[in-house]
Design an enzyme around this catalytic site. Structure first.
Site, PDB file in Angstrom:
ATOM      1  N   ARG A   1       0.482  -8.672 -21.534  1.00 48.41           N
ATOM      2  CA  ARG A   1       0.382  -7.619 -23.109  1.00 48.41           C
ATOM      3  C   ARG A   1       1.328  -7.099 -23.993  1.00 48.41           C
ATOM      4  NH1 ARG A   1      -2.397  -3.107 -23.037  1.00 48.41           N
ATOM      5  NH2 ARG A   1      -3.850  -3.582 -24.351  1.00 48.41           N
TER       6      ARG A   1
ATOM      7  N   GLU B   1       1.178  -6.905   8.118  1.00 49.27           N
ATOM      8  CA  GLU B   1       1.093  -4.781   9.040  1.00 49.27           C
ATOM      9  C   GLU B   1       2.319  -4.959   8.276  1.00 49.27           C
ATOM     10  OE1 GLU B   1      -1.054  -2.765   9.712  1.00 49.27           O
ATOM     11  OE2 GLU B   1      -2.406  -4.743   9.571  1.00 49.27           O
TER      12      GLU B   1
ATOM     13  N   ASP C   1      -2.755  -0.083 -28.885  1.00 51.55           N
ATOM     14  CA  ASP C   1      -2.117   0.894 -28.509  1.00 51.55           C
ATOM     15  C   ASP C   1      -1.874   2.019 -28.990  1.00 51.55           C
ATOM     16  OD1 ASP C   1      -2.358  -0.727 -26.228  1.00 51.55           O
ATOM     17  OD2 ASP C   1      -0.518  -2.095 -25.959  1.00 51.55           O
TER      18      ASP C   1
ATOM     19  N   PRO D   1       0.776  -1.007   0.242  1.00 49.28           N
ATOM     20  CA  PRO D   1       0.171  -0.200  -0.230  1.00 49.28           C
ATOM     21  C   PRO D   1       0.433   1.354   0.414  1.00 49.28           C
ATOM     22  CG  PRO D   1      -0.747  -1.305   1.425  1.00 49.28           C
ATOM     23  CD  PRO D   1       0.596  -1.875   1.778  1.00 49.28           C
TER      24      PRO D   1
HETATM   25  C1  9D3 Z   1      -3.016  -0.235   8.824  1.00 49.87           C
HETATM   26  C2  9D3 Z   1      -2.715   0.099   7.977  1.00 49.87           C
HETATM   27  N1  9D3 Z   1      -2.454  -0.412   6.654  1.00 49.87           N
HETATM   28  C3  9D3 Z   1      -1.621   0.260   5.731  1.00 49.87           C
HETATM   29  C4  9D3 Z   1      -2.453   1.174   4.340  1.00 49.87           C
HETATM   30  C5  9D3 Z   1      -2.225  -1.481   6.698  1.00 49.87           C
HETATM   31  C6  9D3 Z   1      -2.542  -2.802   5.179  1.00 49.87           C
HETATM   32  C7  9D3 Z   1      -3.264  -2.542   4.272  1.00 49.87           C
HETATM   33  C8  9D3 Z   1      -3.367  -3.830   3.737  1.00 49.87           C
HETATM   34  C9  9D3 Z   1      -0.915  -3.789   5.286  1.00 49.87           C
HETATM   35  C10 9D3 Z   1      -1.431  -4.340   4.198  1.00 49.87           C
HETATM   36  C11 9D3 Z   1      -2.726  -4.319   3.665  1.00 49.87           C
HETATM   37  C12 9D3 Z   1      -2.238  -5.409   1.671  1.00 49.87           C
HETATM   38  N2  9D3 Z   1      -2.404  -4.792   1.004  1.00 49.87           N
HETATM   39  C13 9D3 Z   1      -1.195  -4.924  -0.436  1.00 49.87           C
HETATM   40  O1  9D3 Z   1      -0.513  -6.066   0.216  1.00 49.87           O
HETATM   41  C14 9D3 Z   1      -1.350  -4.272  -0.778  1.00 49.87           C
HETATM   42  C15 9D3 Z   1      -2.458  -3.588  -1.785  1.00 49.87           C
HETATM   43  C16 9D3 Z   1      -3.531  -2.733  -0.683  1.00 49.87           C
HETATM   44  O2  9D3 Z   1      -3.533  -2.946  -0.026  1.00 49.87           O
HETATM   45  N3  9D3 Z   1      -3.886  -1.548  -1.715  1.00 49.87           N
HETATM   46  C17 9D3 Z   1      -3.412  -1.375  -3.435  1.00 49.87           C
HETATM   47  N4  9D3 Z   1      -2.178  -2.325  -3.831  1.00 49.87           N
HETATM   48  C18 9D3 Z   1      -2.346  -2.451  -3.424  1.00 49.87           C
HETATM   49  S1  9D3 Z   1      -0.665  -3.867  -3.621  1.00 49.87           S
HETATM   50  C19 9D3 Z   1      -0.423  -4.488  -2.043  1.00 49.87           C
END
Ligand code: 9D3
Length: 237
Positions: free
Chosen positions: A160, A122, A175, A94
């Protein structure tokens, strides 16, 4: 191109790369995709891949050792400055750069080997980021339960674009039309369905007029749904 996916849920990917363009690209030898269980690289007797965060707090953190071992095994180096040319290690998290078509193009045009690390819990021990990761990527502003769906999105969007992955007819045309606008509406037969009519302009065979209509509709759709793509304040595809 070689793509390796590192995950604690390898079964998640059981059939997801076996359809459509990705399947064709694999069969044509354009891409070779392998999925690896992070647990298989754990060294301790309990095959631990996660542990509690230093400093306290909820949730678990992916441990560095299995990820370093996996990268060492797959790439032959565990320092991003020592990777062979055109090698990328992307962490899906994230906290990453929001994925855009420009980034996908960079990956497709300029990589021989891509390793994707799927985040979970986390997070991932920061030393993985410091030493191994060349690109930290998010697929958008919403919360997933892990990086696995994001890895699928990234693989699909990259494969792709690989030369000869799309059928010969589609590729070039498709494209050249990624012009930064949303697509115009499409219709097929019947010309009237449950009282809903296909716009007359599409039926009259005047191709100049049809192209003009399509462009206007694309602009109108983009303005209402994705104004940011027109002002360039956030957009770009
Ligand atoms: C409490 C804080 N959170 C961070 C925003 C914790 C958290 C949320 C979701 C930790 C890991 C995750 C799992 N998400 C992913 O690994 C992830 C992800 C996403 O949640 N949204 C958009 N792209 C991605 S790429 C990997």
């Amino acid at each position: 191109m070689k793509i390796d996916v590192l995950t604690i849920f390898p079964d998640f990917f059981d059939r997801v790369f076996d359809f459509g363009i990705i399947r064709r690209a694999k069969l044509a030898g354009i891409v070779d995709i392998s999925v690896h269980d992070l647990r298989g690289f754990a060294t301790d007797k309990h095959r631990m891949v996660d542990d509690r965060p230093f400093g306290g707090g909820d949730g678990m953190v992916l441990k560095p050792e299995p990820i370093f071992a996996a990268i060492e095994n797959l790439i032959g180096a565990s320092d991003r400055d020592r990777y062979p040319p055109k090698t990328r290690v992307a962490l899906l998290s994230p906290q990453g750069r929001p994925l855009k078509q420009r980034i996908v193009r960079e990956f497709a045009d300029d990589s021989d080997h891509i390793v994707l690390i799927c985040g979970r819990y986390e997070g991932v021990d920061e030393r993985v980021n410091e030493a191994l990761v060349t690109d930290e990527i998010s697929i958008g502003d919403y919360v997933l339960s892990g990086g696995e769906p994001a890895a699928v999105v990234l693989v699909d969007s990259i494969v792709r674009l690989l030369p000869d992955a799309l059928g010969s007819e589609t590729s070039a045309v498709y494209d050249s039309f990624s012009n930064g606008l949303l697509d115009c509406p499409h219709y097929t037969r019947p010309a009237e369905f449950r009282g809903m009519k296909v716009p007359d302009v599409l039926l009259n065979g005047n191709h100049a007029e049809i192209e003009k209509w399509r462009h206007e509709k694309a602009l109108e759709k983009t303005r209402t749904i994705r104004g940011d793509l027109l002002t360039g304040e956030n957009g770009e595809m």
